[in-house]
Design a protein around this motif. Structure first.
Motif, PDB file in Angstrom:
ATOM      1  N   ALA A 157      97.145  54.966  36.311  1.00 18.09           N
ATOM      2  CA  ALA A 157      95.953  54.151  36.080  1.00 18.09           C
ATOM      3  C   ALA A 157      96.184  53.170  34.931  1.00 18.09           C
ATOM      4  O   ALA A 157      95.773  52.000  35.001  1.00 18.09           O
ATOM      5  CB  ALA A 157      94.759  55.044  35.791  1.00 18.09           C
ATOM      6  N   LEU A 158      96.855  53.626  33.885  1.00 20.36           N
ATOM      7  CA  LEU A 158      97.193  52.741  32.780  1.00 20.36           C
ATOM      8  C   LEU A 158      98.075  51.597  33.262  1.00 20.36           C
ATOM      9  O   LEU A 158      97.850  50.431  32.928  1.00 20.36           O
ATOM     10  CB  LEU A 158      97.897  53.527  31.671  1.00 20.36           C
ATOM     11  N   TRP A 159      99.079  51.944  34.076  1.00 16.76           N
ATOM     12  CA  TRP A 159      99.994  50.903  34.543  1.00 16.76           C
ATOM     13  C   TRP A 159      99.301  49.951  35.516  1.00 16.76           C
ATOM     14  O   TRP A 159      99.606  48.766  35.543  1.00 16.76           O
ATOM     15  CB  TRP A 159     101.235  51.524  35.172  1.00 16.76           C
ATOM     16  N   PHE A 160      98.374  50.439  36.293  1.00 18.08           N
ATOM     17  CA  PHE A 160      97.597  49.554  37.167  1.00 18.08           C
ATOM     18  C   PHE A 160      96.888  48.478  36.342  1.00 18.08           C
ATOM     19  O   PHE A 160      96.858  47.305  36.724  1.00 18.08           O
ATOM     20  CB  PHE A 160      96.550  50.357  37.954  1.00 18.08           C
ATOM     21  N   ARG A 161      96.316  48.888  35.212  1.00 18.07           N
ATOM     22  CA  ARG A 161      95.622  47.913  34.366  1.00 18.07           C
ATOM     23  C   ARG A 161      96.608  46.897  33.781  1.00 18.07           C
ATOM     24  O   ARG A 161      96.328  45.699  33.725  1.00 18.07           O
ATOM     25  CB  ARG A 161      94.860  48.622  33.242  1.00 18.07           C
ATOM     26  N   VAL A 162      97.770  47.394  33.344  1.00 17.79           N
ATOM     27  CA  VAL A 162      98.784  46.505  32.789  1.00 17.79           C
ATOM     28  C   VAL A 162      99.266  45.508  33.845  1.00 17.79           C
ATOM     29  O   VAL A 162      99.454  44.316  33.558  1.00 17.79           O
ATOM     30  CB  VAL A 162      99.972  47.337  32.251  1.00 17.79           C
ATOM     31  N   ALA A 163      99.446  45.985  35.075  1.00 19.61           N
ATOM     32  CA  ALA A 163     100.038  45.173  36.145  1.00 19.61           C
ATOM     33  C   ALA A 163      98.997  44.570  37.081  1.00 19.61           C
ATOM     34  O   ALA A 163      99.323  44.168  38.192  1.00 19.61           O
ATOM     35  CB  ALA A 163     101.018  46.038  36.947  1.00 19.61           C
ATOM     36  N   ARG A 164      97.738  44.465  36.628  1.00 22.10           N
ATOM     37  CA  ARG A 164      96.674  44.016  37.536  1.00 22.10           C
ATOM     38  C   ARG A 164      96.936  42.625  38.099  1.00 22.10           C
ATOM     39  O   ARG A 164      96.577  42.346  39.248  1.00 22.10           O
ATOM     40  CB  ARG A 164      95.325  44.074  36.825  1.00 22.10           C
ATOM     41  N   GLU A 165      97.570  41.747  37.314  1.00 26.36           N
ATOM     42  CA  GLU A 165      97.889  40.411  37.833  1.00 26.36           C
ATOM     43  C   GLU A 165      98.926  40.497  38.947  1.00 26.36           C
ATOM     44  O   GLU A 165      98.810  39.824  39.983  1.00 26.36           O
ATOM     45  CB  GLU A 165      98.408  39.512  36.712  1.00 26.36           C
ATOM     46  N   VAL A 166      99.919  41.345  38.764  1.00 26.47           N
ATOM     47  CA  VAL A 166     100.947  41.523  39.796  1.00 26.47           C
ATOM     48  C   VAL A 166     100.342  42.132  41.053  1.00 26.47           C
ATOM     49  O   VAL A 166     100.676  41.734  42.175  1.00 26.47           O
ATOM     50  CB  VAL A 166     102.087  42.412  39.259  1.00 26.47           C
TER      51      VAL A 166
END
Length: 512
Positions: A157-166
């Motif tokens: 979930a943390l990484w989803f937020r970081v990579a939301r643009e991707v």
């Protein structure tokens, strides 16, 4: 976290509890640790999305019951076989994003960033060489998880937020990873029905479906449509490589890790060779940190400055591990995008698999559910530059699956995600067990530090020293995924099992 003194036959630690339990399920159904590790690798690709995928690759280190150790390298390779020179370089305009992680991570995404994935061929090779079960049987837990769903873990979930643009790069990707106009959040249920169908079909028809069949043609056509380089020939000619590990003696045992062309295992070996000249258990805290942090800085500096691409790294490693270079370094001492799993069984197999898909390309192949890697778009994996490799070459990597073999400590399989923090996280876990006598769980839990260049980063409670000698000092008040996520298992000399999953990530452990 761990169990002592209880007779068990199997232990697993993986990036999610779902993956660890998938490994135990496959062991209970008649598989060995290799079958279980493949099941966990497939399951973690479903339940820890973007950390690994069948659209990525990795490395496996296998210790057989007879004590032989080998590396199965199924890392991604440079595509473009049969294409003209004008196809490379994304027309000089690669799609670059700045990921909101730390001070910001620059990453190239989209079609030109996708390398030829190796995971499926790698799993098949592992089963062919050492497994008891079929690919269909080992993929069954991953198929079920993708179809019936799972709860998204904190790390993903943390990484989803970081990579939301991707994850918003294409409509297909948004459809898989967005909900109600936002990325999925921790604890929400996710399903990947198309990925379930894909995994099920691969289980029935084998890896050839992915590399030479209809699925491979879909992958190539889509990547080429999106400006990438993967040709049908790239997929058809992909093969994993089986190699001897890089082995160094340490204390009364041996440590086996991933050798060239990867740089991560060699960096770990260099650190171990440096600290082996000291009685770490007898050193005061400040001296201990000075030695270990110094080894980190020196080895990581060599990692940055000396490693190149491909097979040339074998010559580099020979020089860096030579006694003359190690002795000179000892004199100087005083002057998220990866996942790991480990399995071990009573038969004597131990397996460590580290897998990655880079930071993710932002592409999901339509109709398949397959998220694709961006290994070509990660600067640290391509020191020669974007698209500098020749088709078929493997990029450099920090992935360092590792196995410790010792008459006193038994057999330990371990590894970590975390880019340049991979070898330092593994190093500290090994030292905690071998030199400081900690149980495996404590060795993984103990606060860590990381020294690189002018940076000294540490978790509250970690040993520290000489902080004035560093230009940047960072303290993390809580255990942080910055310091990796070591998942380790151990078979003691008495035949009992320990498993430790790192709480810095959302790992899980399972026994059978």
């Amino acid at each position: 976290m761990e169990t002592y003194g209880t007779p068990r036959a199997f232990a697993a630690a993986a990036g999610t509890p779902y993956a660890a339990e998938a490994a135990a399920e496959i062991y209970r159904s008649g598989g060995n640790a290799v079958d279980a590790a493949v099941a966990a690798a497939a399951a973690v690709g479903v339940t820890e999305p973007l950390m690994s995928s069948i659209g990525g690759g990795g490395f496996a280190l296998v210790r057989t019951p007879g004590g032989a150790v080998e590396v199965v390298d199924f890392f991604d390779v440079m595509p473009g076989k049969g294409l003209p020179p004008s196809a490379f370089g994304a027309g000089g305009r690669p799609h670059t994003v700045l990921l909101d992680y730390g001070a910001g991570v620059s990453s190239i995404v989209g079609g030109p960033s996708v390398a030829v994935p190796g995971a499926v061929r790698g799993w098949e090779e592992l089963l062919k060489r050492h497994g008891r079960l079929t690919l269909r049987e080992t993929l069954a837990p991953a198929v079920r998880l993708a179809r019936e769903g799972f709860r998204l873990c904190r790390t993903s979930a943390l990484w989803f937020r970081v990579a939301r643009e991707v994850l918003a790069l294409t409509e297909e990707t948004r459809r898989n990873f967005y909900r109600d106009g936002r990325v999925y959040e921790e604890g929400e249920k996710m399903c990947f029905p198309e990925l379930a169908d894909t995994l099920e079909a691969i289980g029935e028809e084998g890896a050839d479906l992915f590399y030479e069949g209809e699925l491979g043609r879909k992958i190539s056509a889509y990547v080429r449509k999106m400006g990438g380089l993967i040709t049908e020939r790239d997929l058809a000619e992909y093969r994993p490589e089986v190699r001897s590990p890089l082995t160094v003696g340490y204390r009364d045992g041996e440590i086996h890790t991933n050798g060239p062309p990867s740089a991560g295992g060699a960096t770990l070996a260099q650190m171990l060779r440096i600290v082996a000249g000291y009685d770490l258990s007898a050193l005061p805290e400040e001296e201990y940190v000075r030695v270990v942090a110094g080894a980190m800085r020196l080895a990581l500096l060599d990692r940055e400055e000396r490693y190149a691409d491909g097979s040339r790294n074998a010559e580099v490693v020979g020089k860096l591990l030579g006694e003359e270079h190690i002795a000179s370094q000892r004199k100087k001492l005083f002057g998220p995008h990866t996942t790991h799993l480990s399995c071990a069984d009573a038969e004597g197999y131990a397996v460590a698999i580290t897998a990655s898909m880079g930071y993710g390309s932002g592409l999901v192949v339509p109709g398949t559910g397959i998220p694709l890697n961006n290994v070509l778009g990660e600067p640290e994996l391509n020191p020669g530059g974007f698209h500098a490799l020749s088709p078929g070459e493997r990029p450099v990597s920090s992935m360092s699956p590792t196995i410790v073999s010792s008459a006193r400590e038994g057999v330990i399989a371990l590894g970590s995600p975390g880019a340049t923090r991979i070898p330092t996280a593994i190093l500290q876990t090994i030292l905690n067990v071998v030199d400081l006598g900690m149980p495996l769980g404590s060795a993984v839990l103990t606060p860590r530090f990381h020294a690189e260049g002018d940076l000294f980063a540490y978790e509250a409670g970690a040993r520290t020293a000489d902080l004035d000698a560093y230009g940047r000092v960072l303290v993390y008040e809580e255990p942080s995924m910055y310091f990796g996520g070591v998942n380790a298992v151990r078979r003691t000399p008495e035949g009992t099992f320990e498993a430790a999953a790192d709480p810095r990530r959302s790992g899980g452990a399972a026994y059978a």
